[in-house]
Design a protein around this motif. Structure first.
Motif, PDB file in Angstrom:
ATOM      1  N   TRP A 109      21.149  37.989  57.071  1.00  0.00           N
ATOM      2  CA  TRP A 109      21.912  37.071  56.206  1.00  0.00           C
ATOM      3  C   TRP A 109      23.400  37.255  56.508  1.00  0.00           C
ATOM      4  O   TRP A 109      23.915  38.370  56.410  1.00  0.00           O
ATOM      5  N   CYS A 110      24.098  36.191  56.856  1.00  0.00           N
ATOM      6  CA  CYS A 110      25.495  36.348  57.253  1.00  0.00           C
ATOM      7  C   CYS A 110      26.449  35.435  56.487  1.00  0.00           C
ATOM      8  O   CYS A 110      27.664  35.480  56.714  1.00  0.00           O
ATOM      9  N   PHE A 111      25.934  34.646  55.554  1.00  0.00           N
ATOM     10  CA  PHE A 111      26.804  33.704  54.842  1.00  0.00           C
ATOM     11  C   PHE A 111      26.090  33.276  53.570  1.00  0.00           C
ATOM     12  O   PHE A 111      24.877  33.014  53.588  1.00  0.00           O
ATOM     13  N   LEU A 112      26.856  33.230  52.457  1.00  0.00           N
ATOM     14  CA  LEU A 112      26.290  32.743  51.194  1.00  0.00           C
ATOM     15  C   LEU A 112      27.370  32.036  50.398  1.00  0.00           C
ATOM     16  O   LEU A 112      28.349  32.656  49.982  1.00  0.00           O
ATOM     17  N   ASP A 113      27.191  30.750  50.195  1.00  0.00           N
ATOM     18  CA  ASP A 113      28.034  29.955  49.305  1.00  0.00           C
ATOM     19  C   ASP A 113      27.221  29.555  48.086  1.00  0.00           C
ATOM     20  O   ASP A 113      26.102  29.046  48.220  1.00  0.00           O
ATOM     21  N   HIS A 114      27.801  29.770  46.895  1.00  0.00           N
ATOM     22  CA  HIS A 114      27.219  29.281  45.643  1.00  0.00           C
ATOM     23  C   HIS A 114      28.062  28.107  45.194  1.00  0.00           C
ATOM     24  O   HIS A 114      29.260  28.262  44.972  1.00  0.00           O
ATOM     25  N   PHE A 115      27.459  26.923  45.115  1.00  0.00           N
ATOM     26  CA  PHE A 115      28.239  25.740  44.731  1.00  0.00           C
ATOM     27  C   PHE A 115      27.762  25.175  43.403  1.00  0.00           C
ATOM     28  O   PHE A 115      26.576  25.197  43.079  1.00  0.00           O
ATOM     29  N   GLY A 116      28.728  24.708  42.599  1.00  0.00           N
ATOM     30  CA  GLY A 116      28.437  24.109  41.307  1.00  0.00           C
ATOM     31  C   GLY A 116      28.130  25.183  40.260  1.00  0.00           C
ATOM     32  O   GLY A 116      28.331  26.368  40.513  1.00  0.00           O
ATOM     33  N   PRO A 117      27.628  24.740  39.054  1.00  0.00           N
ATOM     34  CA  PRO A 117      27.299  23.346  38.790  1.00  0.00           C
ATOM     35  C   PRO A 117      28.546  22.451  38.785  1.00  0.00           C
ATOM     36  O   PRO A 117      29.513  22.770  38.129  1.00  0.00           O
ATOM     37  N   ALA A 118      28.461  21.352  39.555  1.00  0.00           N
ATOM     38  CA  ALA A 118      29.557  20.407  39.678  1.00  0.00           C
ATOM     39  C   ALA A 118      29.072  19.047  39.190  1.00  0.00           C
ATOM     40  O   ALA A 118      27.970  18.617  39.527  1.00  0.00           O
ATOM     41  N   THR A 119      29.916  18.413  38.368  1.00  0.00           N
ATOM     42  CA  THR A 119      29.530  17.140  37.759  1.00  0.00           C
ATOM     43  C   THR A 119      29.726  15.984  38.731  1.00  0.00           C
ATOM     44  O   THR A 119      30.735  15.901  39.428  1.00  0.00           O
ATOM     45  N   VAL A 120      28.732  15.122  38.769  1.00  0.00           N
ATOM     46  CA  VAL A 120      28.830  13.892  39.564  1.00  0.00           C
ATOM     47  C   VAL A 120      29.443  12.825  38.662  1.00  0.00           C
ATOM     48  O   VAL A 120      28.807  12.360  37.729  1.00  0.00           O
ATOM     49  N   ASP A 121      30.716  12.485  38.905  1.00  0.00           N
ATOM     50  CA  ASP A 121      31.371  11.467  38.066  1.00  0.00           C
ATOM     51  C   ASP A 121      32.283  10.627  38.951  1.00  0.00           C
ATOM     52  O   ASP A 121      33.488  10.794  38.985  1.00  0.00           O
ATOM     53  N   GLY A 122      31.662   9.761  39.726  1.00  0.00           N
ATOM     54  CA  GLY A 122      32.443   8.953  40.659  1.00  0.00           C
ATOM     55  C   GLY A 122      32.584   9.645  42.005  1.00  0.00           C
ATOM     56  O   GLY A 122      32.601   9.012  43.047  1.00  0.00           O
TER      57      GLY A 122
END
Ligand code: MN
Length: 298
Positions: free
Chosen positions: A43-56
């Motif tokens: 394992w060489c990379f880990l991004d945790h994204f969000g929770p991000a709102t979809v609003d446009g």
């Protein structure tokens, strides 16, 4: 016991907090790599994204970009993305499903969240380094809609890669590895392989292991030599167990490329910028990404 494998004795648990990074306009929490742990297994990379709102906007919509020498692992907790790649794949992904792309000597892909009109996007993207034996090999893509689930004393583990408690993921990579999504509500005893090194990435809630605590967007590095570990988790904890045989090859990582030296990266950048068939074409209306100039050529 002359034939018993010898392992380094366990080292104390260490932790670090994620750095933030910008991915296509979305702030992500980057938990790997670190100076203290360039790799955990492969394992060489880990991004945790969000929770991000979809609003446009469409969070985590990333136009065509290349990869080299790695597998990408995409795993969602909420939302929906559409993966398109230069192999001709178009594959929507939803929570509970795994997208595993193999870059080998070159692949390109895009992640498109524009089909979502509302809601939130929340997930992780990880990379697994390919060893010398396969890193110049063919690209590939696999979608796994069903993954094994392991009942724990206080929660559930979903096995993304490798095996946990005898439950094996159908997804395959090129080195011995484990990756599991943990939904925890209390104390659990996780079985570990002593020949693997391990870490736990906390995404929500918090854990305590051997007296050391890690909260949301913190990583607890367990090292190797352990047959198991007791995890005390707060209710509603979400975490990833990552592990594997220590990756002995020296990696050279730049942008979306995993190579062994600057020459690997320079050639990949030139081929991408030239539109070489090495990376192929992605059918997407998102903008094609341009490779940044590496620091050693500025
Ligand atoms: Mn990518």
């Amino acid at each position: 016991m002359a034939n018993a494998p010898t392992h380094r004795p366990p080292v104390p648990v260490t932790t670090w907090a994620a750095r933030t990074a910008d991915v296509a306009g979305t702030t992500v929490h980057r938990l790997l790599p670190r100076r203290a742990a360039r790799t955990v297994g492969a394992w060489c990379f880990l991004d945790h994204f969000g929770p991000a709102t979809v609003d446009g906007s469409a969070p985590m919509s990333v136009g065509a970009h290349p990869h080299l020498g790695l597998h990408t692992v995409t795993w969602l907790f909420e939302g929906r993305l559409v993966h398109a790649d230069s192999l001709g794949t178009e594959q929507p992904i939803r929570p509970g499903q795994l997208n595993l792309m193999t870059a080998g000597n070159g692949v390109a892909h895009a992640e498109d969240g524009r089909a979502m009109a509302s809601g939130t996007v929340h997930g992780v993207q990880l990379w697994v380094a390919q060893p010398d034996a396969t890193r110049r090999g063919p690209a590939g893509f696999a979608h796994h809609a069903e993954l094994p689930s392991v009942r724990l004393a206080s929660g559930t583990a979903t096995v993304l890669l490798g095996e946990l408690d005898g439950h094996a993921s159908p997804a395959g990579v090129d080195t011995p590895i484990v990756g599991a999504d943990l939904a925890l509500d209390g104390r659990v005893d996780l079985t570990l392989r002593p020949d693997f090194e391990h870490g736990i990435a906390v995404l929500a809630g918090g854990i305590t292991v051997e007296g050391t605590s890690a909260g949301a967007d913190e990583f607890a590095l367990l090292g190797s030599g352990r047959h198991g570990i007791a995890v005390e988790a707060a209710p509603g904890t979400r975490a990833l167990l990552l592990g594997g045989r220590p990756f002995e090859e020296e990696l050279f990582m730049w942008w979306n490329f995993v190579g062994r030296d600057a020459g690997d990266i320079d050639r990949a950048i030139a081929d991408w910028q030239d539109g070489s068939p090495r990376f192929g074409e992605v059918a997407t209306t998102l903008d094609r990404m341009s490779a940044p100039t590496p620091v050693w050529r500025r």
